[in-house]
Design a protein around this motif. Structure first.
Motif, PDB file in Angstrom:
ATOM      1  N   LYS A  98      80.477  51.464-106.481  1.00 52.94           N
ATOM      2  CA  LYS A  98      80.000  50.489-105.712  1.00 52.94           C
ATOM      3  C   LYS A  98      78.642  50.901-105.196  1.00 52.94           C
ATOM      4  N   VAL A  99      77.838  49.902-105.304  1.00 50.09           N
ATOM      5  CA  VAL A  99      76.526  50.031-104.737  1.00 50.09           C
ATOM      6  C   VAL A  99      75.898  48.971-103.612  1.00 50.09           C
ATOM      7  N   LEU A 100      75.487  49.509-102.724  1.00 45.41           N
ATOM      8  CA  LEU A 100      75.134  48.584-101.635  1.00 45.41           C
ATOM      9  C   LEU A 100      73.599  48.628-101.702  1.00 45.41           C
ATOM     10  N   ILE A 101      72.968  47.480-101.810  1.00 42.07           N
ATOM     11  CA  ILE A 101      71.433  47.471-101.925  1.00 42.07           C
ATOM     12  C   ILE A 101      71.029  46.661-100.613  1.00 42.07           C
TER      13      ILE A 101
ATOM     14  N   ILE B 265      66.293  43.345-106.477  1.00 42.73           N
ATOM     15  CA  ILE B 265      67.029  42.851-107.747  1.00 42.73           C
ATOM     16  C   ILE B 265      66.687  43.320-109.070  1.00 42.73           C
ATOM     17  N   ALA B 266      65.579  43.856-109.292  1.00 47.11           N
ATOM     18  CA  ALA B 266      65.076  44.650-110.393  1.00 47.11           C
ATOM     19  C   ALA B 266      66.124  45.725-110.785  1.00 47.11           C
ATOM     20  N   ILE B 267      66.456  46.347-109.376  1.00 53.97           N
ATOM     21  CA  ILE B 267      67.044  47.753-109.559  1.00 53.97           C
ATOM     22  C   ILE B 267      68.775  47.264-109.712  1.00 53.97           C
ATOM     23  N   ALA B 268      69.107  46.356-109.241  1.00 54.30           N
ATOM     24  CA  ALA B 268      70.563  45.771-109.470  1.00 54.30           C
ATOM     25  C   ALA B 268      70.663  45.487-110.922  1.00 54.30           C
ATOM     26  N   ASP B 269      69.624  44.881-111.480  1.00 49.73           N
ATOM     27  CA  ASP B 269      69.886  44.475-112.875  1.00 49.73           C
ATOM     28  C   ASP B 269      69.834  45.566-113.708  1.00 49.73           C
TER      29      ASP B 269
ATOM     30  N   ILE C   8      59.495  46.347-111.353  1.00 49.25           N
ATOM     31  CA  ILE C   8      58.894  45.108-111.686  1.00 49.25           C
ATOM     32  C   ILE C   8      59.845  44.656-112.778  1.00 49.25           C
ATOM     33  N   ARG C   9      59.928  43.093-112.829  1.00 42.88           N
ATOM     34  CA  ARG C   9      60.861  42.300-113.841  1.00 42.88           C
ATOM     35  C   ARG C   9      60.143  42.532-115.333  1.00 42.88           C
TER      36      ARG C   9
ATOM     37  N   VAL D 146      66.561  53.912-111.066  1.00 40.87           N
ATOM     38  CA  VAL D 146      68.080  54.105-111.333  1.00 40.87           C
ATOM     39  C   VAL D 146      68.501  55.313-111.657  1.00 40.87           C
ATOM     40  N   ASP D 147      67.777  56.112-112.595  1.00 41.65           N
ATOM     41  CA  ASP D 147      68.282  57.517-112.963  1.00 41.65           C
ATOM     42  C   ASP D 147      68.659  58.485-111.753  1.00 41.65           C
ATOM     43  N   ILE D 148      67.427  58.257-110.668  1.00 34.23           N
ATOM     44  CA  ILE D 148      67.869  59.061-109.507  1.00 34.23           C
ATOM     45  C   ILE D 148      68.856  58.614-108.720  1.00 34.23           C
TER      46      ILE D 148
END
Length: 368
Positions: A10-13, A26-30, A171-172, A361-363
């Motif tokens: 579960k990730v909170l942004i 949004i880019a991180i969530a995607d 970046i998208r 996202v790796d981190i």
């Protein structure tokens, strides 16, 4: 805190206030969803701001807090500030209890303050993503408890060096992958593929100073043979489109550019505000760039962003106040100076970080 499985965290942004904080989120969530389709993602933003509309459009749930920024120009408006903070923190506690996140990410803007503060107090590991060369107030407050801080600029003195990862801004990817040729792209703007073409982008709202700089010098620009793709923003669009009309066939006027890919491909030179996300996109695109920082940006961070490039001969700077006198002259001079164009193009590409989202996202997922 019980950990959910590594495949469905579960990730909170949290972050927002401007597009510059929302689009990276949004880019991180995607990217999380692409790797872990069963991950649960919840956004937290500021009630009255654009994230409340943009995030659901991107397909994610969002909860709003009544938080607002501190208004330096109008001290009376800050009377309710402490109450909004207290109310936001208590709502953030409730969101935390209901959602029980495993991880949190903050992309800056005051919207992320209360939520990450609550997450940190409950030992939820969080990562900060700082878009600017000069960090905002919220991220400076949150830095001490952060598990990691991802930056778009090297050597930010305000952050503890051992936590910093120089990743670039998310970046998208659809913007810079498989760009069409100039010939193909320029058809959509009804312009001539053989003429030097400038793209002018003033941010999502448009820029009055940039618009006025073009308006004052239209005839000089047209006489030089340079074409213009001109994003005006909403408020100036009716006036400008009427003035330009059919009178100037080498100028394409548009309120907003939805197809940035074609606009970037059609341009030989780009004129832009110096928002962090704009600069990150421009560094990947790698076209010669003239930056006009927005002087009213918080702590003048746009000028600081621009100077990081100008100091490396990676962009030309025109001050907002001098745009009317200087912009068109700089554009015309650059159009005929191939050596300078090549140098600017090569140097701005050195700032490009096409793998930023993946690295962030790796981190983040390594914290599970």
């Amino acid at each position: 805190m019980e950990m959910t499985s590594k495949t469905s965290p579960k990730v909170l942004i949290s972050g927002g206030g401007t597009g510059g904080h929302i689009y990276p989120a949004i880019a991180i969530a995607d990217e999380i969803k692409r790797r872990l389709p069963n991950a649960e993602i919840l956004f937290v933003g500021a009630d009255s701001k654009m994230e409340m509309e943009k995030v659901p459009k991107a397909g994610y749930a969002i909860k709003g807090l009544p938080i607002a920024g501190f208004d330096r120009s109008n001290m009376k408006a800050n009377f309710s500030f402490p109450f909004k903070v207290i109310k936001s923190v208590s709502l953030a506690k409730k969101i935390y209890k209901d959602f029980k996140p495993d991880l949190a990410v903050g992309t800056g803007g005051y919207a992320s303050g209360p939520m990450l503060w609550v997450a940190g107090n409950n030992n939820v590991p969080y990562v900060l993503q700082e878009q600017n060369s000069f960090p905002g107030v919220t991220n400076k407050i949150l830095k001490n408890k952060a598990a990691a801080i991802c930056t778009a600029y090297e050597g930010i003195a305000q952050f503890p060096a051992e936590k910093v990862h120089y990743t670039g801004n998310p970046i998208r990817s659809e913007i810079f992958q498989n760009l069409p040729s100039k010939e193909e792209a320029i058809k959509g703007f009804n312009l001539d593929p053989n003429k030097p073409t400038v793209l002018s982008v003033g941010g999502s709202q448009g820029s009055r100073a940039m618009n006025n700089a073009w308006l004052e010098n239209l005839d000089e620009l047209v006489a030089s043979g340079v074409q213009l793709i001109w994003q005006t923003g909403k408020s100036d669009f009716p006036k400008i489109s009427k003035l330009v009309g059919d009178k100037y066939p080498t100028i394409h006027v548009t309120e907003f550019i939805y197809n940035m890919k074609d606009a970037y491909a059609a341009a030989d030179t780009i004129v832009s505000r110096a928002g962090a996300m704009a600069i990150s996109e421009l560094s990947i695109i790698g076209k010669p760039t003239i930056l006009i920082p927005l002087p009213s940006a918080a702590e003048d961070h746009q000028t600081k962003n621009a100077m990081a490039l100008v100091n490396q001969d990676a962009a030309i700077l025109v001050n907002d106040a001098e745009a009317k006198q200087k912009l068109v002259k700089e554009v015309i001079a650059l159009a005929v100076n191939d050596d300078l164009k090549n140098k600017l193009s090569t140097n701005i590409k050195a700032f490009g970080k096409p793998n930023a989202t993946k690295e962030i996202v790796d981190i983040l997922l390594n914290l599970l």
